[in-house]
Design an enzyme around this catalytic site. Structure first.
Site, PDB file in Angstrom:
ATOM      1  CB  THR A  98      -0.899   0.064   1.258  1.00 56.41           C
ATOM      2  OG1 THR A  98      -0.088   0.435   2.390  1.00 56.41           O
ATOM      3  CG2 THR A  98      -1.599  -1.251   1.526  1.00 56.41           C
TER       4      THR A  98
ATOM      5  CB  VAL B 293       6.450  -4.856  -1.611  1.00 55.43           C
ATOM      6  CG1 VAL B 293       7.138  -6.178  -1.326  1.00 55.43           C
ATOM      7  CG2 VAL B 293       4.973  -5.059  -1.841  1.00 55.43           C
ATOM      8  N   GLY B 294       5.202  -1.979  -0.079  1.00 57.32           N
ATOM      9  CA  GLY B 294       4.589  -0.699  -0.432  1.00 57.32           C
ATOM     10  C   GLY B 294       5.324   0.507   0.104  1.00 57.32           C
TER      11      GLY B 294
ATOM     12  CG  ASP C 112       7.956   2.510  -2.799  1.00 61.04           C
ATOM     13  OD1 ASP C 112       7.322   3.402  -2.192  1.00 61.04           O
ATOM     14  OD2 ASP C 112       7.723   2.212  -3.981  1.00 61.04           O
TER      15      ASP C 112
ATOM     16  CE  LYS D 180       4.685   5.645  -0.903  1.00 58.56           C
ATOM     17  NZ  LYS D 180       4.670   4.762  -2.092  1.00 58.56           N
TER      18      LYS D 180
ATOM     19  CB  SER E 172      10.926  -5.034  -0.897  1.00 58.39           C
ATOM     20  OG  SER E 172      11.327  -4.724  -2.210  1.00 58.39           O
TER      21      SER E 172
END
Length: 193
Positions: free
Chosen positions: A69, A90-91, A93, A97, A164
């Site tokens: 997200t 993974v959101g 990034d 965030k 990530s």
């Protein structure tokens, strides 16, 4: 597999109703003529997807949690994550965030794609800036785990966390490898946009 959308349950439900057909088209269609491969991949996508509206209940039952997200505040709370859970985030990034409670870092074995980059952007950034962990507390980079140089989970009770932030060079190398494999196997198609 439970799917939660923090903005709209309807979007999660729509995703769940369409994902099976997309998986079949992507992973099965190229192998229809090869029965053995077709059956192998068919078993891999026999997953039931269900939209949920109670994120806490879903997280408390999950063995694997994947976040993707653009959130700037935690969606997954530390107290919801049971021992043995793996999280792939993974959101988050970019700087600022955040999808998971930064306090999870204190009790997880943390892996990133690049230590320096992760300490400056995304999930790990928040935990480092707040002093919950230091860069040296990161167990390793995911490439080192894949190569067998760094152990992943040390016990069944470990909470493992992969943050990530994305590395363009890895994306390009992966895309090149996939393209080479597709060309060698005569898979896929060329599309000009």
């Amino acid at each position: 597999m439970c799917v939660y959308n923090p903005r709209a349950y309807e979007k999660a439900a729509s995703f769940c109703s369409s994902i099976k057909a997309r998986l079949i088209e992507t992973f099965l269609a190229p192998y229809q003529a090869e029965e053995r491969l077709y059956q192998t991949y068919r078993r891999r996508i026999e997953i039931d997807f269900a939209a949920v509206d109670d994120l806490q209940a879903a997280a408390e039952e999950a063995d694997i949690i994947l976040t993707a997200t653009p959130s700037r505040q935690p969606l997954i709370r530390q107290e919801w994550v049971k021992p043995g859970t793996h999280l792939s985030c993974v959101g988050a990034d970019m700087e600022g965030k955040q999808e998971i409670d930064e306090h999870l870092f204190a009790k997880a074995r943390v892996f990133v794609d690049d230590v320096t980059q992760a300490a400056q952007a995304g999930e790990t950034e928040i935990a480092v800036k707040k002093g919950i962990i230091a860069k040296g507390d990161i167990a390793g980079e995911i490439g080192s785990v894949i190569l067998g140089k760094t152990p992943g989970r040390l016990s069944q009770e470990d909470i493992t966390l992969f943050d990530s932030t994305g590395i363009a060079l890895q994306d390009l190398i992966t895309a090149d490898y996939v393209l080479q494999q597709a060309e060698e196997k005569g898979l896929g198609m060329v599309a000009y946009l």
